[in-house]
Design a protein around this motif. Structure first.
Motif, short mmCIF file in Angstrom:
data_model
loop_
_atom_site.label_atom_id
_atom_site.label_comp_id
_atom_site.label_asym_id
_atom_site.label_seq_id
_atom_site.Cartn_x
_atom_site.Cartn_y
_atom_site.Cartn_z
N GLU A 67 13.99 50.34 25.93
CA GLU A 67 13.07 51.45 25.65
C GLU A 67 13.44 52.19 24.37
N HIS A 68 14.72 52.27 24.06
CA HIS A 68 15.17 53.01 22.88
C HIS A 68 14.85 52.27 21.58
N ARG A 69 14.46 51.01 21.67
CA ARG A 69 14.06 50.26 20.47
C ARG A 69 12.55 50.25 20.28
N GLU A 70 11.81 50.84 21.19
CA GLU A 70 10.35 50.89 21.09
C GLU A 70 9.91 52.11 20.28
N VAL A 80 10.18 44.65 19.34
CA VAL A 80 11.10 44.31 20.41
C VAL A 80 10.30 43.93 21.65
N ILE A 81 10.82 43.00 22.42
CA ILE A 81 10.22 42.69 23.72
C ILE A 81 10.94 43.56 24.74
N GLY A 82 10.33 44.68 25.09
CA GLY A 82 10.92 45.64 25.99
C GLY A 82 10.06 45.89 27.21
N HIS A 115 16.38 38.30 27.55
CA HIS A 115 16.52 37.78 28.92
C HIS A 115 15.12 37.42 29.43
N TRP A 116 14.75 36.17 29.19
CA TRP A 116 13.38 35.74 29.49
C TRP A 116 13.03 35.86 30.97
N ASP A 117 14.02 35.72 31.82
CA ASP A 117 13.75 35.80 33.25
C ASP A 117 13.90 37.21 33.79
N GLY A 118 14.20 38.18 32.94
CA GLY A 118 14.38 39.55 33.39
C GLY A 118 13.09 40.20 33.82
N ASP A 119 13.19 41.21 34.66
CA ASP A 119 12.04 41.98 35.14
C ASP A 119 10.96 41.07 35.72
N GLY A 120 11.40 40.11 36.52
CA GLY A 120 10.45 39.20 37.14
C GLY A 120 9.87 38.15 36.21
N ARG A 163 1.53 48.24 28.67
CA ARG A 163 2.70 47.80 29.43
C ARG A 163 2.67 46.28 29.63
N LEU A 164 3.87 45.68 29.70
CA LEU A 164 3.95 44.26 30.03
C LEU A 164 3.37 44.00 31.41
N SER A 165 2.77 42.85 31.58
CA SER A 165 2.10 42.51 32.84
C SER A 165 2.86 41.40 33.56
N TYR A 166 2.83 41.47 34.88
CA TYR A 166 3.39 40.38 35.68
C TYR A 166 2.23 39.49 36.14
N CYS A 167 1.72 38.72 35.20
CA CYS A 167 0.63 37.80 35.52
C CYS A 167 0.49 36.80 34.38
N ILE A 168 -0.18 35.69 34.69
CA ILE A 168 -0.41 34.62 33.71
C ILE A 168 -1.79 34.83 33.07
#
Length: 621
Positions: free
Chosen positions: A148-151, A293-295, A317-322, A419-424
């Motif tokens: 978050e601090h890099r956004e 940044v990918i945050g 961390h590609w697998d982070g946050d689901g 916000r990033l989404s948890y979906c394809i």
């Protein structure tokens, strides 16, 4: 032979697609030269500006004599030019700039009392990026776990201070020499020299930084690494089916810099972090790059944009946050596009790396990415290449529907503070529901009908006319009639890019263009990428994610007519000053018939400049 502005309209040589608008740009200049030094001595000087601007569509009086260097005009173009010193450029301690814009029969009366001074941030002022260096906002963050601090955390109000030059700043080394060496004094940050000395990212040699073409994963050099990728998967044809690349965590951008030789344009990005000034190095070298940044938020790119995405030890961390970071790559990777991942989990067999690899296998399988190659080179460095599906069959056959498919969009969503989404993300379809195809190779795709062009009957005609318009305007006016030395131009930004016609018309020139689509404009960024060009979304009411002094030329075509209703144009002028290099140009298009009533003699002149006006920032800085 040059043509007159009247003949342009009479003969309809350019299909002007915009209604009458105009842009008035006024700058008040204070030039303070130091005969022995090209650095700032004190930020205490200031200039009080008071201007009254009256804008009307009536005919102005004939142009007066210029104040600075000769005012030359061609085809309705006014050029204020000043030749910079060949070895160094000085920036005055203070300057002032005001910009006003209006459209149609509108009177704009503006009075401004602005006290200008240098940004008082100590040694940090020379690299100040308002929306990334808002330390007060960063201190208040409840979490930094997801970067978050890099956004972006933009200050309100925007700071109206001027960014100073580093001590000893020189005119940047010209392209293509700049790819391999830059002035140390322009980016005086030696930390990476020591931190990455074993990996040949960058070295200091006398007054220069030199870039040997090494990298964490490029033990035999970047040339060898690029060839290794092609040999691993011959289906990757540089400069043909692979034209637009995103390099995540790019370091000093040598990967993207050397791919330019193969007709590939790479958007290199990394955050402003402990890898001191890596993006600043890239831009000083003349390589396309941006801070990002990918945050927790989506990247400022459209869906299905890139032909290939690359990560060499990019520390994401590609697998982070689901798995949200990898799902974001899936969103911006086009159907059938490739993801190259070169990192220790691919080729090391220890407990930590094996765990990460197992997690990546599960995640990539769940989103239907297929491994098309996995190998290790002679130095022991390995990589894996994934391919995104180009049909929906795999999605339908999944036993477990996680991650789920995203909800179908009813309209295009600009990825700005989303916000990033948890979906394809869904694969793109045309108006009849058929999947879009990316079959046109480079360079044909530059002028071919873009797959996502609207389905309206006249959409293709409008696109083709826009392409012809910019080709003619750039060829006959911008390149032939303006006092711009293209040998000095490398990094270019189109602040209101439309279909990318300006960048397309410059494709044969030794420069690159960052195409910016404002968030309040028609969303054409997908079309820009489909043409084989690069760009981002941005809100010009805020600062841009780049270091100071990174662009040689800013192009603004009718940007300010709507912007003035959303924010203060003076703040935009401050940002223009921040990101332009000394000696750089602001090229602004507006309709003729603009009259300025000047109540402060010597600061502005009344003249008719026609649709395009060029300001040389040597005069301003």
């Amino acid at each position: 032979m040059a043509i007159s502005l009247q003949s342009v309209f009479k003969e309809r040589k350019f299909p002007f697609l915009f209604a009458l608008t105009f842009l008035l740009i006024s700058f008040t200049i204070l030039l303070l030269y130091n005969s022995s030094s090209f650095s700032f001595s004190s930020p205490s000087h200031s200039l009080l500006v008071s201007t009254d601007l009256h804008v009307t569509t009536s005919q102005p009086p004939p142009p007066p004599q210029p104040r600075h260097s000769p005012l030359r005009s061609a085809n309705g173009v006014a050029v204020v030019s000043s030749k910079p010193n060949d070895t160094a450029v000085s920036l005055p301690e203070t300057a002032s700039k005001t910009t006003a814009a209006a459209a149609g029969d509108v009177d704009l009366n503006m009075s401004s009392n602005i006290k200008w001074g240098n940004c008082k941030l100590g040694a940090l002022a020379v690299d100040y990026i308002p929306c990334l260096d808002n330390w007060e906002a960063i201190k208040k963050l409840q979490s930094r776990r997801r970067m978050e601090h890099r956004e972006r955390h933009c200050p309100d109000p925007s700071p109206r201070c001027l960014v100073p030059l580093p001590i000893g700043y020189k005119v940047p080394v010209r392209w293509p020499k700049s790819r391999d060496m830059i002035w140390y004094s322009n980016v005086p940050h030696p930390k990476l020299v020591e931190y990455k000395k074993e990996q040949n990212w960058v070295r200091k040699s006398g007054d220069y930084f030199v870039f040997p073409g090494g990298g964490t994963q490029f033990k035999n050099g970047v040339h060898s690494y690029i060839d290794f990728i092609h040999k691993t998967l011959p289906a990757i044809k540089w400069g043909k089916n692979i034209r637009v690349i995103l390099d995540v965590g790019c370091g000093v951008a040598s990967f993207g810099g050397y791919l330019l030789d193969k007709d590939v344009i790479t958007m290199s990005f990394a955050p402003k972090d402990e890898h001191e000034a890596q993006i600043q190095f890239a831009l000083e070298r003349g390589i396309p790059a941006i801070l990002s940044v990918i945050g927790t938020q989506k990247l400022t790119f459209p869906d299905n944009a890139y032909d290939l995405i690359h990560c060499a030890r990019c520390r994401v961390h590609w697998d982070g946050d689901g798995g949200k970071p990898l799902l974001e790559l899936n969103r911006i990777l086009r159907p059938g596009g490739y993801f190259i991942w070169s990192a220790t989990p691919v080729y090391l067999d220890n407990e930590r790396d094996s765990k990460i690899w197992k997690s990546m296998v599960a995640l990539t399988t769940a989103i239907c990415w297929k491994v098309v190659a996995k190998t290790v080179d002679s130095t022991g460095i390995g990589l894996v290449i994934y391919q995104k599906p180009s049909s929906n069959s795999c999605y339908k056959q999944r036993n477990e529907k996680l991650p789920p498919l995203c909800e179908q969009k009813t309209k295009q969503n600009v990825s700005w503070y989303e916000r990033l989404s948890y979906c394809i993300s869904h694969l793109p379809v045309d108006s009849t529901g058929n999947l879009l195809r990316w079959s046109t190779p480079w360079p044909q795709r530059l002028s071919s009908k873009p797959p996502s062009l609207p389905s309206e009957p006249d959409a293709e005609d409008i696109f083709n006319e826009d392409t012809k318009h910019w080709a003619a305007l750039v060829s006959e006016v911008y390149l032939d009639g303006l006092a711009i030395n293209l040998a000095r131009i490398r990094n270019v930004m189109d602040m209101n890019a439309g279909y990318g016609g300006f960048a397309a018309a410059l494709i044969e020139q030794p420069l690159w263009v960052m195409n910016v689509v404002p968030i309040d404009a028609q969303d054409t960024l997908s079309i820009i990428f489909e043409r084989g060009l690069i760009g981002v979304y941005h809100d010009w009411c805020e600062s841009f994610n780049t270091y100071p002094r990174t662009y040689d030329l800013l192009h603004s075509s009718f940007l300010f007519k709507n912007l003035k209703d959303r924010c203060d144009i003076i703040d935009v002028a401050v940002e223009i000053d921040r990101i332009l290099r000394p000696g750089g140009f602001l090229l602004a298009r507006r309709v003729s018939g603009v009259q300025v009533n000047d109540n402060q003699k010597g600061n502005m002149s009344s003249y008719q400049a026609g649709p395009t006006e060029v300001l040389d920032y040597t005069d301003l800085k």
